[in-house]
Structures are given as C-alpha cells and as structure tokens.
Design an enzyme around this catalytic site. Structure first.
Site, PDB file in Angstrom:
ATOM      1  N   ASP A  41      93.123  23.790   9.760  1.00 63.66           N
ATOM      2  CA  ASP A  41      92.110  24.924   9.226  1.00 63.66           C
ATOM      3  C   ASP A  41      91.782  24.912   7.664  1.00 63.66           C
ATOM      4  OD1 ASP A  41      91.242  26.323  11.257  1.00 63.66           O
ATOM      5  OD2 ASP A  41      93.035  27.782  11.549  1.00 63.66           O
ATOM      6  N   GLU A  87      86.595  31.907  20.201  1.00 64.56           N
ATOM      7  CA  GLU A  87      87.573  32.991  20.181  1.00 64.56           C
ATOM      8  C   GLU A  87      87.107  34.224  20.679  1.00 64.56           C
ATOM      9  OE1 GLU A  87      91.109  34.736  17.813  1.00 64.56           O
ATOM     10  OE2 GLU A  87      89.917  33.174  16.892  1.00 64.56           O
TER      11      GLU A  87
END
Length: 271
Positions: free
Chosen positions: A90, A189
């Site tokens: 990330d 998500e």
C-alpha cells in the site's frame, strides 16, 4: 482447487491467467518476516503489505498515521520471507494524493528499497494522474474501491459503501477507469455482493474482495483477524480460522507460572 505447486513465483501475469480460467485468487496481509514466511509457505497467491499495519502493528485508530518509511520497513521484512507470493504494498496516506510526481517518487522508493512487486492505491478517477505516472515507470498498480479506509474522515463511518445508485454507478465507472489506465487488479472493499459481481463480470482484470461477497475473482483478509489474534474486530465478512489469541495467552500464562514456580528452566534446559 488446490494450490499450484508448479508456480515458482506468482506474477501479475499469473494473477490474470487465474481469472481467465476461473481459479480464485487467495490474498492475505503480512507485515513482518516471521508471519510472511508462514503465509507464503502455506501457498498464498498474493501477500498485501497493507497500511492496516497502522492499526494491527502500531495500534493506531486509523490507517492514516503510518509513513512511507514505515511501509518500506514492513515491506522489506515481508519480501525477505516471500519466495512464491506476489507482494503488493500500500502507498500510505499523503504519499500520492493530489501530486502525481510525489506518487511516482513514493512508488519508486517502495520498489527500490523493499524489493516488492507492485503497489496499491485507494481511489478512482481522482487519482488517475498518479496511477498513470506510476504505470509509465513500469510499476504494476492494484486499485482499491468501495470502502477506502484512508478516506475514513470523509465517510465518517466504516459502513457498507455504494448502496445508493449514484455511488454504485461511480464505483462502476471508477473500476472501468482503473482497468483502462492499466491497473492489473482492483480490491473491492465492503460493497454489496451484487454490485461486486457485476463489476467482476464486466472487468477483464481480477477483482479481490473483502466484504464484497463470493463473486469477486479473489478474496483478501487481514491475517491477524482471520487467525483470531485480534479478538475485538469481528465484522460479518470475517471468517476466523483459528483462535490464536487464546492459544498464545494460555502459553504465556503457563510460562509465567513456570518461571514463578521455579519449574523453568529444569535440569534438561540448562548447560
């Protein structure tokens, strides 16, 4: 389907092949050498060095405080352990939003200093310039749509995203945009399962779901959650595969008692 032992190293190309033939993609987080060695050895396809390290490893309330240097530290530790899995890292909050030159610089630092294989960025059309610049440098990019934890203060809640038609349409448009830009995959998500199914069917690149139902091309969980090391976090989408919190607590209590009772070390445990 069993793990393909023939694959020496999972690549973005192999991830795409898995989608093409309908094989589901397994993904878990890891943040340190020891855990990554276990996860990789068990046959995981993709290891995500998530900015969730901010919560899991550092005890912060959100993912926002973790720095680029800290992400590189975690990623380097994971890369040293991962001999088979594709390692995706990330880009942390503040290292790519609104400045594509800084985004490229951040991605290059992660790739050069950690040895990772790809980066992940949260957001859609708003960060398209940053994604394009990173891809131009030959760095693979994974997208992330739906609940984007780096934007938690904008949302004000961790509840399910894209339940309303306007937000659902934007997510579909963003997913198409990420594919058009050249992302090799996109994480979805905490969105409705039906929406995730539609997006997954419409994209030729793989989708990786977390709280997005069974129709994504793969699934990801935070390893500390699925192993039951964290006992507070129990959302609906989490399946807990072990209760390591209890196992570890019992073991440590046993150790403490043995030390106090002068039972450890015994005659066989000394020189």
């Amino acid at each position: 389907m069993s793990v393909n032992k023939e694959i020496k190293r999972v690549t973005t190309h192999i991830i795409q092949e898995m989608k093409n033939r309908g094989e589901k993609i397994s993904m878990l987080t890891a943040y340190d050498y020891s855990m990554a060695a276990i996860v990789d050895g068990a046959g995981i396809d993709v290891i995500l060095v998530g900015d969730s390290a901010s919560n899991v490893m550092a005890g912060h309330e959100t993912t926002l405080p973790i720095t680029l240097d800290q992400m590189i530290y975690h990623a380097s530790s994971v890369v040293r352990a991962a001999s088979r899995a594709l390692v995706v890292v990330d880009l942390p909050f503040g290292s790519y939003q609104g400045n594509s030159k800084e985004a490229l610089s951040s991605a290059i630092r992660i790739m050069k200093e950690s040895g990772a294989h790809a980066v992940k960025l949260e957001g859609g059309v708003e960060i398209s310039e940053s994604i394009s610049r990173i891809l131009t440098a030959g760095i693979p990019v994974c997208g992330h749509l739906g609940l984007t934890p780096q934007s938690i203060y904008k949302f004000g809640t961790y509840s399910v995203r894209a339940k309303q038609e306007a937000e659902a349409q934007k997510l579909k448009d963003d997913a198409q945009k990420l594919q058009d830009l050249g992302c090799f995959a996109v994480v979805l998500e905490k969105i409705p399962a039906a929406l995730a199914a539609e997006v997954s069917a419409n994209l030729h690149i793989p989708t990786i779901g977390i709280g997005a139902g069974p129709h994504c091309d793969g699934q990801v969980l935070v390893v500390h959650d699925m192993l039951g090391i964290n006992k507070e976090f129990k959302p609906r989408f989490l399946r807990q595969y072990a209760n390591l919190h209890e196992v570890m607590s019992d073991a440590i209590t046993h150790y403490v008692n043995d030390v106090k009772n002068k039972d450890f070390p015994n005659e066989k445990e000394q020189y």
